[in-house]
Scaffold this motif. Structure first.
Motif, PDB file in Angstrom:
ATOM      1  N   PRO A   1     -61.896 -18.198  -4.415  1.00 46.05           N
ATOM      2  CA  PRO A   1     -60.946 -19.298  -4.589  1.00 46.05           C
ATOM      3  C   PRO A   1     -60.054 -19.418  -3.354  1.00 46.05           C
ATOM      4  CG  PRO A   1     -60.382 -17.456  -6.021  1.00 46.05           C
ATOM      5  CD  PRO A   1     -61.671 -17.121  -5.354  1.00 46.05           C
ATOM      6  N   PRO A   2     -59.675 -20.637  -2.993  1.00 46.72           N
ATOM      7  CA  PRO A   2     -58.833 -20.808  -1.807  1.00 46.72           C
ATOM      8  C   PRO A   2     -57.484 -20.120  -1.977  1.00 46.72           C
ATOM      9  CG  PRO A   2     -59.052 -22.882  -2.992  1.00 46.72           C
ATOM     10  CD  PRO A   2     -59.948 -21.885  -3.667  1.00 46.72           C
ATOM     11  N   GLN A   3     -57.013 -19.527  -0.908  1.00 42.68           N
ATOM     12  CA  GLN A   3     -55.716 -18.872  -0.911  1.00 42.68           C
ATOM     13  C   GLN A   3     -54.631 -19.891  -0.599  1.00 42.68           C
ATOM     14  OE1 GLN A   3     -55.272 -15.566  -1.570  1.00 42.68           O
ATOM     15  NE2 GLN A   3     -57.466 -15.419  -1.965  1.00 42.68           N
ATOM     16  N   GLU A   4     -53.479 -19.732  -1.234  1.00 38.18           N
ATOM     17  CA  GLU A   4     -52.359 -20.606  -0.917  1.00 38.18           C
ATOM     18  C   GLU A   4     -51.648 -20.051   0.300  1.00 38.18           C
ATOM     19  OE1 GLU A   4     -49.593 -22.015  -3.784  1.00 38.18           O
ATOM     20  OE2 GLU A   4     -51.078 -21.940  -5.377  1.00 38.18           O
ATOM     21  N   HIS A   5     -51.364 -20.914   1.238  1.00 34.67           N
ATOM     22  CA  HIS A   5     -50.641 -20.524   2.437  1.00 34.67           C
ATOM     23  C   HIS A   5     -49.391 -21.392   2.525  1.00 34.67           C
ATOM     24  CE1 HIS A   5     -53.923 -18.038   3.833  1.00 34.67           C
ATOM     25  NE2 HIS A   5     -54.741 -19.030   3.608  1.00 34.67           N
ATOM     26  N   ARG A   6     -48.291 -20.809   2.159  1.00 37.94           N
ATOM     27  CA  ARG A   6     -47.033 -21.546   2.230  1.00 37.94           C
ATOM     28  C   ARG A   6     -46.240 -21.045   3.420  1.00 37.94           C
ATOM     29  NH1 ARG A   6     -45.246 -23.962  -2.993  1.00 37.94           N
ATOM     30  NH2 ARG A   6     -47.044 -23.767  -4.344  1.00 37.94           N
ATOM     31  N   LEU A   7     -45.621 -21.962   4.118  1.00 33.75           N
ATOM     32  CA  LEU A   7     -44.763 -21.585   5.221  1.00 33.75           C
ATOM     33  C   LEU A   7     -43.379 -21.243   4.695  1.00 33.75           C
ATOM     34  CD1 LEU A   7     -45.668 -24.255   7.922  1.00 33.75           C
ATOM     35  CD2 LEU A   7     -46.236 -21.826   7.921  1.00 33.75           C
ATOM     36  N   SER A   8     -42.835 -20.176   5.188  1.00 38.85           N
ATOM     37  CA  SER A   8     -41.478 -19.805   4.818  1.00 38.85           C
ATOM     38  C   SER A   8     -40.504 -20.556   5.724  1.00 38.85           C
ATOM     39  CB  SER A   8     -41.289 -18.303   4.989  1.00 38.85           C
ATOM     40  OG  SER A   8     -41.427 -17.953   6.354  1.00 38.85           O
ATOM     41  N   ALA A   9     -39.236 -20.509   5.382  1.00 36.29           N
ATOM     42  CA  ALA A   9     -38.215 -21.131   6.225  1.00 36.29           C
ATOM     43  C   ALA A   9     -38.201 -20.470   7.595  1.00 36.29           C
ATOM     44  CB  ALA A   9     -36.848 -21.032   5.553  1.00 36.29           C
ATOM     45  N   ALA A  10     -38.373 -19.157   7.619  1.00 34.48           N
ATOM     46  CA  ALA A  10     -38.397 -18.435   8.898  1.00 34.48           C
ATOM     47  C   ALA A  10     -39.617 -18.865   9.721  1.00 34.48           C
ATOM     48  CB  ALA A  10     -38.417 -16.933   8.657  1.00 34.48           C
ATOM     49  N   GLY A  11     -40.755 -19.060   9.081  1.00 37.70           N
ATOM     50  CA  GLY A  11     -41.957 -19.505   9.775  1.00 37.70           C
ATOM     51  C   GLY A  11     -41.795 -20.900  10.347  1.00 37.70           C
ATOM     52  N   LEU A  12     -41.172 -21.790   9.588  1.00 39.76           N
ATOM     53  CA  LEU A  12     -40.922 -23.151  10.074  1.00 39.76           C
ATOM     54  C   LEU A  12     -39.936 -23.148  11.239  1.00 39.76           C
ATOM     55  CD1 LEU A  12     -40.756 -25.136   6.718  1.00 39.76           C
ATOM     56  CD2 LEU A  12     -42.529 -25.259   8.465  1.00 39.76           C
ATOM     57  N   ALA A  13     -38.898 -22.307  11.150  1.00 36.34           N
ATOM     58  CA  ALA A  13     -37.922 -22.217  12.242  1.00 36.34           C
ATOM     59  C   ALA A  13     -38.599 -21.709  13.516  1.00 36.34           C
ATOM     60  CB  ALA A  13     -36.771 -21.302  11.839  1.00 36.34           C
ATOM     61  N   ALA A  14     -39.493 -20.748  13.378  1.00 32.57           N
ATOM     62  CA  ALA A  14     -40.221 -20.231  14.536  1.00 32.57           C
ATOM     63  C   ALA A  14     -41.118 -21.314  15.130  1.00 32.57           C
ATOM     64  CB  ALA A  14     -41.041 -19.009  14.141  1.00 32.57           C
ATOM     65  N   LEU A  15     -41.737 -22.110  14.284  1.00 28.66           N
ATOM     66  CA  LEU A  15     -42.586 -23.201  14.752  1.00 28.66           C
ATOM     67  C   LEU A  15     -41.769 -24.239  15.521  1.00 28.66           C
ATOM     68  CD1 LEU A  15     -45.381 -24.494  14.813  1.00 28.66           C
ATOM     69  CD2 LEU A  15     -44.863 -25.529  12.607  1.00 28.66           C
ATOM     70  N   VAL A  16     -40.589 -24.576  15.022  1.00 26.93           N
ATOM     71  CA  VAL A  16     -39.705 -25.520  15.719  1.00 26.93           C
ATOM     72  C   VAL A  16     -39.310 -24.954  17.084  1.00 26.93           C
ATOM     73  CG1 VAL A  16     -37.404 -26.547  15.674  1.00 26.93           C
ATOM     74  CG2 VAL A  16     -38.842 -26.657  13.652  1.00 26.93           C
ATOM     75  N   ALA A  17     -38.994 -23.646  17.121  1.00 27.78           N
ATOM     76  CA  ALA A  17     -38.600 -23.021  18.384  1.00 27.78           C
ATOM     77  C   ALA A  17     -39.740 -23.086  19.415  1.00 27.78           C
ATOM     78  CB  ALA A  17     -38.174 -21.580  18.141  1.00 27.78           C
ATOM     79  N   VAL A  18     -40.924 -22.841  18.985  1.00 29.26           N
ATOM     80  CA  VAL A  18     -42.072 -22.886  19.892  1.00 29.26           C
ATOM     81  C   VAL A  18     -42.320 -24.307  20.390  1.00 29.26           C
ATOM     82  CG1 VAL A  18     -44.583 -22.607  20.017  1.00 29.26           C
ATOM     83  CG2 VAL A  18     -43.195 -20.833  18.966  1.00 29.26           C
ATOM     84  N   THR A  19     -42.278 -25.287  19.490  1.00 34.21           N
ATOM     85  CA  THR A  19     -42.513 -26.671  19.915  1.00 34.21           C
ATOM     86  C   THR A  19     -41.412 -27.161  20.845  1.00 34.21           C
ATOM     87  OG1 THR A  19     -41.516 -27.500  17.861  1.00 34.21           O
ATOM     88  CG2 THR A  19     -43.912 -27.312  17.928  1.00 34.21           C
ATOM     89  N   ARG A  20     -40.179 -26.720  20.627  1.00 39.55           N
ATOM     90  CA  ARG A  20     -39.090 -27.082  21.539  1.00 39.55           C
ATOM     91  C   ARG A  20     -39.295 -26.432  22.898  1.00 39.55           C
ATOM     92  NH1 ARG A  20     -34.157 -26.933  17.313  1.00 39.55           N
ATOM     93  NH2 ARG A  20     -34.356 -29.091  16.666  1.00 39.55           N
TER      94      ARG A  20
END
Length: 79
Positions: A54-73
């Motif tokens: 069965p497919p695994q759920e992959h949810r982004l945490s707030a910390a993961g989203l903040a890290a993604l924003v930092a990288v894109t910036r």
């Protein structure tokens, strides 16, 4: 051999029940050779059927989203 149901969300036969002709190994994975398709047979990986994991759920945490924003910036993608 029974039947499998195609569960891959983007497969054109999604939701269809296919008769399994035989099972074989390809590149270390199990694939089902099923009746159907233009040539009379279609090969479907086990992971794309109801017999796969069965497919695994992959949810982004707030910390993961903040890290993604930092990288894109840092790359200049986001202001």
């Amino acid at each position: 051999m029974g039947f499998v149901v195609v569960t891959h969300p983007f497969h054109p036969l999604r939701g269809q029940r296919l008769g399994v002709l035989y099972v074989k190994r390809r590149a270390g994975d199990t694939v089902f050779v099923c009746s159907g398709g233009v040539s009379g047979q279609i090969t479907v990986p086990q992971a794309w059927t109801d017999r796969g994991e069965p497919p695994q759920e992959h949810r982004l945490s707030a910390a993961g989203l903040a890290a993604l924003v930092a990288v894109t910036r840092a790359l200049g993608v986001v202001d």
